[in-house]
Design an enzyme around this catalytic site. Structure first.
Site, PDB file in Angstrom:
ATOM      1  N   GLY A 168       0.869  -1.177   0.000  1.00  0.00           N
ATOM      2  CA  GLY A 168       0.000   0.000   0.000  1.00  0.00           C
ATOM      3  C   GLY A 168       0.898   1.216   0.000  1.00  0.00           C
ATOM      4  N   HIS A 169       0.948   1.924  -1.126  1.00  0.00           N
ATOM      5  CA  HIS A 169       1.854   3.061  -1.265  1.00  0.00           C
ATOM      6  C   HIS A 169       1.032   4.348  -1.348  1.00  0.00           C
ATOM      7  CE1 HIS A 169       5.204   0.278  -3.057  1.00  0.00           C
ATOM      8  NE2 HIS A 169       4.796  -0.085  -1.867  1.00  0.00           N
ATOM      9  N   GLN A 199       7.257  -3.633  -0.090  1.00  0.00           N
ATOM     10  CA  GLN A 199       7.659  -4.160   1.212  1.00  0.00           C
ATOM     11  C   GLN A 199       9.003  -3.539   1.626  1.00  0.00           C
ATOM     12  OE1 GLN A 199       6.395  -6.830  -1.245  1.00  0.00           O
ATOM     13  NE2 GLN A 199       4.573  -5.911  -0.390  1.00  0.00           N
TER      14      GLN A 199
HETATM   15  P1  GDP Z   1       5.102   2.849   1.458  1.00  0.00           P
HETATM   16  O1  GDP Z   1       4.369   1.553   1.555  1.00  0.00           O
HETATM   17  O2  GDP Z   1       6.565   2.686   1.699  1.00  0.00           O
HETATM   18  O3  GDP Z   1       4.830   3.599   0.184  1.00  0.00           O
HETATM   19  O4  GDP Z   1       4.563   3.759   2.663  1.00  0.00           O
HETATM   20  P2  GDP Z   1       3.022   3.943   3.127  1.00  0.00           P
HETATM   21  O5  GDP Z   1       2.340   4.808   2.151  1.00  0.00           O
HETATM   22  O6  GDP Z   1       2.393   2.627   3.444  1.00  0.00           O
HETATM   23  O7  GDP Z   1       3.227   4.656   4.526  1.00  0.00           O
HETATM   24  C1  GDP Z   1       3.857   5.890   4.643  1.00  0.00           C
HETATM   25  C2  GDP Z   1       2.873   6.883   5.309  1.00  0.00           C
HETATM   26  O8  GDP Z   1       3.570   8.035   5.739  1.00  0.00           O
HETATM   27  C3  GDP Z   1       1.804   7.390   4.350  1.00  0.00           C
HETATM   28  O9  GDP Z   1       0.621   7.612   5.063  1.00  0.00           O
HETATM   29  C4  GDP Z   1       2.393   8.707   3.840  1.00  0.00           C
HETATM   30  O10 GDP Z   1       1.399   9.630   3.399  1.00  0.00           O
HETATM   31  C5  GDP Z   1       3.067   9.203   5.085  1.00  0.00           C
HETATM   32  N1  GDP Z   1       4.261  10.043   4.876  1.00  0.00           N
HETATM   33  C6  GDP Z   1       5.170   9.994   3.872  1.00  0.00           C
HETATM   34  N2  GDP Z   1       6.197  10.834   4.116  1.00  0.00           N
HETATM   35  C7  GDP Z   1       5.927  11.435   5.289  1.00  0.00           C
HETATM   36  C8  GDP Z   1       6.623  12.375   6.097  1.00  0.00           C
HETATM   37  O11 GDP Z   1       7.728  12.828   5.807  1.00  0.00           O
HETATM   38  N3  GDP Z   1       6.019  12.760   7.271  1.00  0.00           N
HETATM   39  C9  GDP Z   1       4.819  12.260   7.667  1.00  0.00           C
HETATM   40  N4  GDP Z   1       4.325  12.697   8.819  1.00  0.00           N
HETATM   41  N5  GDP Z   1       4.141  11.349   6.929  1.00  0.00           N
HETATM   42  C10 GDP Z   1       4.694  10.929   5.786  1.00  0.00           C
HETATM   43  P1  IMO Z   2       4.548  -1.822   1.426  1.00  0.00           P
HETATM   44  O1  IMO Z   2       4.950  -2.005  -0.004  1.00  0.00           O
HETATM   45  C1  IMO Z   2       4.377  -3.426   5.503  1.00  0.00           C
HETATM   46  C2  IMO Z   2       4.033  -7.763   5.914  1.00  0.00           C
HETATM   47  C3  IMO Z   2       2.719  -8.262   6.498  1.00  0.00           C
HETATM   48  C4  IMO Z   2       3.203  -9.517   7.198  1.00  0.00           C
HETATM   49  C5  IMO Z   2       4.269 -10.050   6.244  1.00  0.00           C
HETATM   50  C6  IMO Z   2       3.777 -11.142   5.289  1.00  0.00           C
HETATM   51  O2  IMO Z   2       3.322  -1.021   1.638  1.00  0.00           O
HETATM   52  O3  IMO Z   2       5.723  -1.357   2.238  1.00  0.00           O
HETATM   53  P2  IMO Z   2       2.188 -11.129   3.148  1.00  0.00           P
HETATM   54  O4  IMO Z   2       0.755 -10.712   3.009  1.00  0.00           O
HETATM   55  O5  IMO Z   2       3.120 -10.400   2.269  1.00  0.00           O
HETATM   56  O6  IMO Z   2       2.379 -12.619   3.086  1.00  0.00           O
HETATM   57  O7  IMO Z   2       2.553 -10.738   4.686  1.00  0.00           O
HETATM   58  O8  IMO Z   2       4.714  -8.944   5.495  1.00  0.00           O
HETATM   59  N1  IMO Z   2       3.890  -6.890   4.724  1.00  0.00           N
HETATM   60  C7  IMO Z   2       4.041  -5.559   4.759  1.00  0.00           C
HETATM   61  N2  IMO Z   2       4.262  -4.731   5.806  1.00  0.00           N
HETATM   62  N3  IMO Z   2       4.319  -2.925   4.236  1.00  0.00           N
HETATM   63  C8  IMO Z   2       4.129  -3.748   3.189  1.00  0.00           C
HETATM   64  O9  IMO Z   2       4.175  -3.312   1.903  1.00  0.00           O
HETATM   65  C9  IMO Z   2       3.935  -5.131   3.421  1.00  0.00           C
HETATM   66  N4  IMO Z   2       3.703  -6.198   2.626  1.00  0.00           N
HETATM   67  C10 IMO Z   2       3.694  -7.277   3.437  1.00  0.00           C
HETATM   68  O10 IMO Z   2       2.175  -7.324   7.393  1.00  0.00           O
HETATM   69  O11 IMO Z   2       3.843  -9.176   8.407  1.00  0.00           O
HETATM   70 MG    MG Z   3       2.788   0.692   2.620  1.00  0.00          MG
END
Ligand code: GDP
Ligand code: IMO
Ligand code: MG
Length: 444
Positions: A40-41, A227
């Site tokens: 989830g990005h 991940q």
């Molecule tokens: P990803 O899976 O690595 O793309 O990261 P996620 O989107 O799952 O989680 C990152 C979260 O941090 C998201 O809700 C972003 O909107 C938020 N985010 C990104 N950069 C920053 C930052 O510099 N500060 C804060 N407070 N939030 C951030």
């Molecule tokens: P992004 O790309 C955080 C974690 C799950 C679990 C383990 C195995 O958003 O950074 P799976 O469903 O892949 O078999 O689960 O890996 N996990 C993540 N944790 N960010 C992710 O992706 C993840 N994708 C899998 O929570 O612990």
């Molecule tokens: Mg994520």
């Protein structure tokens, strides 16, 4: 040399999506090469929030090709949902998105298996997967006999393949300990996936051929990691990992592009640690500090909404993954979240059975016993979300960034102070080797 990689160095959710969206400006093709709908990005721009799962985060910019390669496990229902969501908000998909005919397809039986098997680790415990059928789909890929790839959906024997697999899985599930799930209906699944295939047809491509042509033509590629490296199936905290090579070592195999075409690897870290699901998190703060980080960082899973476990920055784990992933430079994200602490801690070594080490353990039993050895740094009170230049960062924030660079042995070239595109400080490459602390505040 045309390739840049963005690799998460922790347990995922390091804000890779935000960084990829920013770097897309300098690239022509954005590539997702591993994982699936477990990712989830998040991208935030102009007050709008976008949540991407399988489709590369580059999709939000015009004139960029987005490629999902054969290393990804692809759930067609989830991709179509994502496409519909983006298109309803005005993001064009046609002619921009390619899906590999080599990608393995997630079917309903994978989701059933994910649910049945998580919690059944030998020795007890649960991985705490995202429940998206990721592990079971990769298992069938490696096993081969029960695998179905995206290209198979367009072949005359697709129906026979579904019948073969459903027959096998129904017999397997009937003997499952505990309540067996409702038998799978091959005809209904075939009909549903045939409809998905029709919808996805304009996007299906031999992405390996496309990317090899692209690198040989000197086009600039951006590889979007999913991940984090500590969730890597071979090099992560096994068995509490995902089922793909999520560290830097997985880019070539997942994308089908030799490593020699990649000349810039950016390791992304959060300024602290988080983890979703089971498995050790040595610096975890199951206390007021952890709660403070969770609330300030809004640390709830993008995919499953589970609260993320939070703790101090772990330089032992991230130095290991920076080396493993061949990282050239670092992006330190969510630095703003650390505001308001008098003191900050960074884990610089582990104490395991009374022995101090800076080597990340290969065995989970050792990691479970690891007691972090902390270094304490002074915190800062200022809010950073309005800062746009490195000179605007408080001295203690710059010292903290420098200490991460020093411990990981790589320069920090990007600092993020909020979710929005604009809330980012990017250094040019000539400044990269200079400590952040050496920049003088504007009013000094
Ligand atoms: P990803 O899976 O690595 O793309 O990261 P996620 O989107 O799952 O989680 C990152 C979260 O941090 C998201 O809700 C972003 O909107 C938020 N985010 C990104 N950069 C920053 C930052 O510099 N500060 C804060 N407070 N939030 C951030
Ligand atoms: P992004 O790309 C955080 C974690 C799950 C679990 C383990 C195995 O958003 O950074 P799976 O469903 O892949 O078999 O689960 O890996 N996990 C993540 N944790 N960010 C992710 O992706 C993840 N994708 C899998 O929570 O612990
Ligand atoms: Mg994520």
């Amino acid at each position: 040399m045309p390739g840049t990689c963005v690799i998460g160095l922790q347990w995922g959710d390091e804000a890779k999506g935000k960084l990829v969206d920013i770097l897309t400006e300098e690239h022509e093709i954005v590539v997702r090469y591993a994982g699936g709908a477990n990712a989830g990005h998040t991208v935030v721009s102009d007050g709008q929030t976008w949540k991407l799962s399988i489709i590369p985060s580059g999709i939000l910019r015009d004139g960029v090709a987005c490629v999902v390669t054969g290393g990804v496990v692809l759930d067609p229902a989830k991709v179509i949902d994502e496409m519909d969501g983006l298109e309803s908000r005005g993001v064009r998909m046609h002619g921009k998105l390619q899906l590999s005919d080599r990608a393995h397809v997630v079917f309903p039986w994978h989701v059933v298996e994910d649910r049945l098997l998580d919690g059944s680790l030998s020795g007890g415990g649960a991985i705490g997967t995202t429940g998206r059928g990721i592990g079971p789909c990769y298992r069938d890929k490696v096993g081969r006999s029960l695998a179905i790839r995206l290209g198979d959906l367009y072949r005359p024997d697709f129906r026979a393949k579904v019948e073969h697999v459903v027959d096998f899985k129904n017999r397997l599930f009937a003997n499952w300990p505990g309540a067996a799930p409702t038998p799978l209906d091959a005809a209904a699944i075939h009909a549903q996936y045939a409809a998905y295939a029709k919808r996805l047809e304009p996007h299906i491509a031999d992405t390996t051929a496309f990317l090899l042509d692209a690198v040989e033509a000197g086009r600039r590629l951006l590889f979007e990691g999913a991940q984090g490296a500590l969730l890597d199936i071979d090099h992560g905290t096994f068995p509490y990992v995902t089922s793909s090579n999520s560290s830097g070592v997985g880019v070539s195999s997942g994308a089908g592009v030799p490593g020699r075409w990649i000349d810039r690897v950016i390791g992304v870290v959060k300024a602290y640690s988080t983890r979703v699901g089971g498995g050790p998190l040595p610096t975890e703060q199951d206390n007021a500090t952890g709660m403070h980080l969770r609330e300030r960082g809004r640390e709830y899973g993008t995919v499953t909404k589970r609260p993320r476990r939070c703790g101090w920055f772990d330089a032992v784990a991230t130095r290991y993954t920076a080396r493993l992933s061949g990282v050239d430079e670092l992006a330190v994200m969510l630095l703003d979240v650390l505001g308001g602490f008098d003191e900050l801690k960074i884990c610089v070594a582990y104490d395991i059975d009374g022995r101090r080490t800076t080597q990340f353990p290969s065995q989970i039993a050792d990691l479970e016993k690891a007691v972090p050895v902390y270094e304490t740094l002074p915190g800062w009170r200022e809010e950073l979300d309005g800062v746009r230049a490195e000179t605007g960062l408080p001295a203690n924030a710059r010292r903290y960034v420098d200490r991460i660079a020093e411990l990981l042995g790589r320069p920090v070239s990007i600092v993020s102070v909020g979710p929005d595109r604009q809330q980012t400080i990017i250094r040019d490459r000539t400044a990269a080797a200079r400590p952040w602390h050496s920049s003088q505040p504007a009013n000094a």
